[in-house]
Design an enzyme around this catalytic site. Structure first.
Site, PDB file in Angstrom:
ATOM      1  N   ASP A  39     -17.519 -37.357 -22.577  1.00 18.32           N
ATOM      2  CA  ASP A  39     -16.393 -36.431 -22.423  1.00 18.32           C
ATOM      3  C   ASP A  39     -16.938 -35.021 -22.630  1.00 18.32           C
ATOM      4  O   ASP A  39     -17.370 -34.673 -23.736  1.00 18.32           O
ATOM      5  CB  ASP A  39     -15.329 -36.767 -23.490  1.00 18.32           C
ATOM      6  CG  ASP A  39     -14.103 -35.888 -23.364  1.00 18.32           C
ATOM      7  OD1 ASP A  39     -14.194 -34.801 -22.755  1.00 18.32           O
ATOM      8  OD2 ASP A  39     -13.051 -36.281 -23.895  1.00 18.32           O
ATOM      9  N   VAL A  40     -16.930 -34.213 -21.569  1.00 19.02           N
ATOM     10  CA  VAL A  40     -17.561 -32.887 -21.659  1.00 19.02           C
ATOM     11  C   VAL A  40     -16.854 -31.965 -22.655  1.00 19.02           C
ATOM     12  O   VAL A  40     -17.406 -30.949 -23.050  1.00 19.02           O
ATOM     13  CB  VAL A  40     -17.656 -32.179 -20.277  1.00 19.02           C
ATOM     14  CG1 VAL A  40     -18.583 -32.918 -19.341  1.00 19.02           C
ATOM     15  CG2 VAL A  40     -16.271 -31.952 -19.675  1.00 19.02           C
ATOM     16  N   GLY A  91     -18.818 -34.882 -14.143  1.00 13.54           N
ATOM     17  CA  GLY A  91     -17.712 -35.313 -13.280  1.00 13.54           C
ATOM     18  C   GLY A  91     -18.201 -35.704 -11.906  1.00 13.54           C
ATOM     19  O   GLY A  91     -17.672 -35.257 -10.891  1.00 13.54           O
ATOM     20  N   TYR A 125      -4.586 -24.134 -15.329  1.00 11.01           N
ATOM     21  CA  TYR A 125      -5.776 -24.282 -14.480  1.00 11.01           C
ATOM     22  C   TYR A 125      -6.346 -22.913 -14.097  1.00 11.01           C
ATOM     23  O   TYR A 125      -7.551 -22.667 -14.201  1.00 11.01           O
ATOM     24  CB  TYR A 125      -5.372 -25.073 -13.235  1.00 11.01           C
ATOM     25  CG  TYR A 125      -6.504 -25.390 -12.279  1.00 11.01           C
ATOM     26  CD1 TYR A 125      -7.362 -26.457 -12.535  1.00 11.01           C
ATOM     27  CD2 TYR A 125      -6.692 -24.664 -11.111  1.00 11.01           C
ATOM     28  CE1 TYR A 125      -8.389 -26.775 -11.657  1.00 11.01           C
ATOM     29  CE2 TYR A 125      -7.709 -24.976 -10.227  1.00 11.01           C
ATOM     30  CZ  TYR A 125      -8.561 -26.033 -10.497  1.00 11.01           C
ATOM     31  OH  TYR A 125      -9.575 -26.348  -9.627  1.00 11.01           O
TER      32      TYR A 125
HETATM   33  P1  NAP Z   1     -11.637 -35.069  -8.893  1.00  8.53           P
HETATM   34  O1  NAP Z   1     -11.819 -35.796  -7.603  1.00  8.53           O
HETATM   35  O2  NAP Z   1     -10.351 -35.221  -9.623  1.00  8.53           O
HETATM   36  O3  NAP Z   1     -12.858 -35.485  -9.867  1.00  8.53           O
HETATM   37  C1  NAP Z   1     -12.879 -34.993 -11.172  1.00  8.53           C
HETATM   38  C2  NAP Z   1     -14.137 -35.491 -11.863  1.00  8.53           C
HETATM   39  O4  NAP Z   1     -14.158 -34.932 -13.188  1.00  8.53           O
HETATM   40  C3  NAP Z   1     -14.173 -37.004 -12.016  1.00  8.53           C
HETATM   41  O5  NAP Z   1     -15.487 -37.437 -11.790  1.00  8.53           O
HETATM   42  C4  NAP Z   1     -13.791 -37.223 -13.483  1.00  8.53           C
HETATM   43  O6  NAP Z   1     -14.438 -38.350 -14.072  1.00  8.53           O
HETATM   44  C5  NAP Z   1     -14.389 -35.985 -14.115  1.00  8.53           C
HETATM   45  N1  NAP Z   1     -13.813 -35.658 -15.408  1.00  8.53           N
HETATM   46  C6  NAP Z   1     -12.528 -35.339 -15.727  1.00  8.53           C
HETATM   47  N2  NAP Z   1     -12.410 -35.109 -17.051  1.00  8.53           N
HETATM   48  C7  NAP Z   1     -13.644 -35.285 -17.589  1.00  8.53           C
HETATM   49  C8  NAP Z   1     -14.182 -35.170 -18.885  1.00  8.53           C
HETATM   50  N3  NAP Z   1     -13.405 -34.820 -19.933  1.00  8.53           N
HETATM   51  N4  NAP Z   1     -15.490 -35.417 -19.083  1.00  8.53           N
HETATM   52  C9  NAP Z   1     -16.301 -35.773 -18.047  1.00  8.53           C
HETATM   53  N5  NAP Z   1     -15.848 -35.892 -16.774  1.00  8.53           N
HETATM   54  C10 NAP Z   1     -14.533 -35.653 -16.560  1.00  8.53           C
HETATM   55  O7  NAP Z   1     -11.843 -33.506  -8.715  1.00  8.53           O
HETATM   56  P2  NAP Z   1     -12.592 -32.629  -7.595  1.00  8.53           P
HETATM   57  O8  NAP Z   1     -11.577 -32.180  -6.626  1.00  8.53           O
HETATM   58  O9  NAP Z   1     -13.808 -33.308  -7.135  1.00  8.53           O
HETATM   59  O10 NAP Z   1     -12.962 -31.351  -8.493  1.00  8.53           O
HETATM   60  C11 NAP Z   1     -14.239 -31.134  -9.053  1.00  8.53           C
HETATM   61  C12 NAP Z   1     -14.291 -29.708  -9.592  1.00  8.53           C
HETATM   62  O11 NAP Z   1     -14.019 -28.788  -8.526  1.00  8.53           O
HETATM   63  C13 NAP Z   1     -13.252 -29.416 -10.686  1.00  8.53           C
HETATM   64  O12 NAP Z   1     -13.793 -28.569 -11.666  1.00  8.53           O
HETATM   65  C14 NAP Z   1     -12.164 -28.694  -9.914  1.00  8.53           C
HETATM   66  O13 NAP Z   1     -11.394 -27.857 -10.741  1.00  8.53           O
HETATM   67  C15 NAP Z   1     -12.972 -27.922  -8.900  1.00  8.53           C
HETATM   68  N6  NAP Z   1     -12.197 -27.506  -7.730  1.00  8.53           N
HETATM   69  C16 NAP Z   1     -11.608 -28.425  -6.918  1.00  8.53           C
HETATM   70  C17 NAP Z   1     -10.861 -28.000  -5.821  1.00  8.53           C
HETATM   71  C18 NAP Z   1     -10.166 -28.955  -4.869  1.00  8.53           C
HETATM   72  O14 NAP Z   1      -9.405 -28.481  -4.019  1.00  8.53           O
HETATM   73  N7  NAP Z   1     -10.396 -30.261  -4.956  1.00  8.53           N
HETATM   74  C19 NAP Z   1     -10.738 -26.628  -5.570  1.00  8.53           C
HETATM   75  C20 NAP Z   1     -11.348 -25.726  -6.416  1.00  8.53           C
HETATM   76  C21 NAP Z   1     -12.088 -26.176  -7.493  1.00  8.53           C
HETATM   77  P3  NAP Z   1     -13.670 -39.757 -14.321  1.00  8.53           P
HETATM   78  O15 NAP Z   1     -13.060 -40.141 -13.010  1.00  8.53           O
HETATM   79  O16 NAP Z   1     -14.749 -40.669 -14.777  1.00  8.53           O
HETATM   80  O17 NAP Z   1     -12.655 -39.509 -15.380  1.00  8.53           O
END
Ligand code: NAP
Length: 252
Positions: free
Chosen positions: A66-67, A15, A160
């Site tokens: 797709d992970v 991701g 989640y």
């Molecule tokens: P984001 O901007 O929505 O990015 C999500 C990423 O995951 C994208 O690159 C997307 O790829 C990829 N992805 C989704 N489904 C996938 C799949 N089945 N296989 C491979 N790649 C996939 O999210 P983010 O905020 O950066 O979050 C990243 C991580 O941090 C997540 O695990 C999230 O739960 C965690 N997190 C985030 C926050 C926050 O506040 N943002 C807080 C705590 C934890 P595509 O675009 O190519 O689909």
């Protein structure tokens, strides 16, 4: 010239087409790691990340997978090995967040969330573990969330929360099983400004900032800095830990 912190390492970041994953991939590459940018749908973004890294003299490639599907994960890991011959760091970062109330979500929402956020990390870890065990070296970093611990305003995202609580258990179970040569740790970010949280209800946002000691959101770069620490030799004696990076929201 100073040696870079990840010189000679190969890293897979799932991701990594945007948000936190992208920041981690760019920082790892800047620190000398040959980096695999995994994505699922955002090919243009993933290619742009590779370009940015290469323009700065780093090495990177992107792989669509797709992970949540073992066939895709196997392909991603085989492609990485073919290209770079080893895998030193895996960051299980790919994730989704469904913000509807549990009374509104469907069985499919549950399955998708658990499959991507939790089973994805399990599948990727299983695929790299034999390689790292053979190398007698490896670091796995799971992107959890402080909502996988206890935090009232995040508890409404039931699917989640469960996926991230599972991620915390997976981190500890794998750390025990894969030692002494592989470390497995998780980062539990607080609220980080990315596309994932764009649609947050303003009232929830207000509450979150109020209960955050630092009164602001975190940035993807701040999470990347913690991931770099856990991926580096500085963290060699740390395993099975959950590193909360949340500006003082949800202190435990
Ligand atoms: P984001 O901007 O929505 O990015 C999500 C990423 O995951 C994208 O690159 C997307 O790829 C990829 N992805 C989704 N489904 C996938 C799949 N089945 N296989 C491979 N790649 C996939 O999210 P983010 O905020 O950066 O979050 C990243 C991580 O941090 C997540 O695990 C999230 O739960 C965690 N997190 C985030 C926050 C926050 O506040 N943002 C807080 C705590 C934890 P595509 O675009 O190519 O689909």
């Amino acid at each position: 010239m100073n040696a870079k912190r990840l010189d000679g390492r190969v890293a897979v970041v799932t991701g990594a087409s945007r948000g936190i994953g992208r920041a981690i991939a760019e920082l790892f590459a800047h620190e000398g790691a040959k980096t695999v940018i995994n994505y699922l749908t955002s090919e243009k973004n993933a290619l742009a990340v590779v370009d940015r890294i290469q323009n700065k003299g780093g090495e990177a490639t992107c792989v669509k997978a797709d992970v949540s599907k073992f066939k895709d994960v196997k392909y991603m890991i085989e492609t990485t090995l073919k290209e770079y011959k080893r895998i030193d760091i895996l960051v299980n970062n790919a994730g989704i967040l469904i913000t509807e109330d549990v009374l509104e979500t469907s069985e499919d929402d549950w399955d998708r969330t658990i499959d991507i956020n939790l089973k994805g990390a399990y599948l990727c870890s299983k695929a790299v573990a034999p390689i790292m065990l053979k190398q007698k070296k490896g670091k796995i970093i799971n992107m959890s969330s402080n909502s996988g611990l206890y935090h009232p305003s995040s508890m409404r995202f039931t699917e989640y929360v469960v996926s991230k609580a599972g991620m915390n258990g997976l981190t500890k179970a794998l750390a025990l099983r894969l030692g002494p040569h592989i470390t497995v740790n998780a980062i539990c970010p607080g609220w980080i400004k990315t596309e994932m949280i764009e649609d947050t209800d303003p009232e929830v946002e207000r509450k979150i900032l109020e209960e955050t000691a630092l009164k602001r959101y975190g940035t993807p770069d701040e999470i990347a800095a913690s991931a770099l620490f856990l991926a580096s030799d500085d963290a060699d004696f740390i395993t099975g830990e959950l590193l909360i990076v949340a500006g003082g929201r949800g202190m435990h």
